[in-house]
Design a protein around this motif. Structure first.
Motif, short mmCIF file in Angstrom:
data_model
loop_
_atom_site.label_atom_id
_atom_site.label_comp_id
_atom_site.label_asym_id
_atom_site.label_seq_id
_atom_site.Cartn_x
_atom_site.Cartn_y
_atom_site.Cartn_z
N LYS A 1 -24.86 41.19 64.98
CA LYS A 1 -26.48 41.31 64.29
C LYS A 1 -26.56 41.75 65.26
CE LYS A 1 -28.93 37.82 61.36
NZ LYS A 1 -28.54 37.76 60.17
N ARG B 1 -28.20 34.51 56.33
CA ARG B 1 -28.44 35.09 55.28
C ARG B 1 -28.53 36.28 54.44
NH1 ARG B 1 -21.65 33.11 55.78
NH2 ARG B 1 -21.55 33.93 58.51
N GLY C 1 -20.31 26.11 65.72
CA GLY C 1 -21.53 25.48 65.02
C GLY C 1 -21.72 24.15 65.31
N VAL D 1 -24.22 24.70 68.27
CA VAL D 1 -25.53 24.94 67.71
C VAL D 1 -25.98 23.78 67.02
CG1 VAL D 1 -26.55 25.83 65.58
CG2 VAL D 1 -25.01 27.33 68.03
N ILE E 1 -22.74 37.31 66.57
CA ILE E 1 -23.99 37.23 67.32
C ILE E 1 -24.77 38.25 67.59
CG2 ILE E 1 -25.40 36.55 68.43
CD1 ILE E 1 -25.39 33.86 67.91
N THR F 1 -28.50 33.64 62.30
CA THR F 1 -27.84 32.92 61.80
C THR F 1 -27.83 32.95 60.70
OG1 THR F 1 -28.29 30.41 62.45
CG2 THR F 1 -27.43 31.85 63.68
#
Length: 180
Positions: free
Chosen positions: A175, A92, A26, A29, A172, A90
């Motif tokens: 994902k 949701r 986090g 990012v 990730i 990222t």
């Protein structure tokens, strides 16, 4: 009791490592997003000549008059693509597939940028984007219709339905694995 306490300590230390990784990711990012204005202005360090020579590579701007202009165009397309990819991986919410349309559009524009034979960069992008939009937009509408059908027939809140339809991978990698 010793085994339970030992098990609890191992579980607690694993959770701390996982949460530390989340905080580090986090933070990375957040720092990247905060640095995007500076990353965008990196083109200003490129000389206004047709050929840009560095220690690592040599760039010859065939279509543009100077390398500075070419890098300005590239950063104007590359940074939004990176930010959209970050948002996509990222997000949701149930509608995050809609982000694929601008991601594909920017990807196409970058591919065309590197193809020096073309003279007009953004000429036919909508024609190439149309098949992707024909799949993504109806699928998003169908998910929305499912949400409102369930909302009308069942006594659930919109947040409960979003939580039910949202895939929440932990990494990730998970994902990406969801799509392939």
């Amino acid at each position: 009791m010793d085994k339970k306490q030992h098990k609890y300590k191992n579980l607690k230390s694993r959770n701390q490592v996982t949460s530390n990784r989340g905080y580090v990711f986090g933070l990375a990012v957040a720092v990247f997003i905060a640095l995007t204005p500076y990353l965008y202005s990196l083109y200003e360090s490129v000389p206004e000549t047709k050929v840009w020579r560095t220690l690592l590579f040599e760039y010859n701007s065939n279509h543009y008059e100077d390398a500075n202009l070419a890098m300005w165009v590239l950063t104007g397309k590359l940074l939004p693509l990176i930010l959209l990819l970050l948002w996509f991986f990222t997000c949701r919410h149930w509608w995050y597939h809609a982000l694929l349309v601008p991601i594909i559009m920017y990807s196409y524009q970058i591919i065309v940028f590197f193809n020096d034979e073309l003279t007009y960069i953004d000429e036919l992008q909508l024609i190439y984007l149309l098949p992707f939009m024909a799949i993504i937009i109806p699928s998003i509408y169908l998910v929305r219709a499912r949400i409102f059908n369930r909302l009308n027939s069942v006594d659930q809140s919109i947040q409960d339905l979003e939580d039910e339809l949202t895939f929440k991978p932990k990494t990730i990698k998970e994902k990406i694995r969801q799509y392939f």
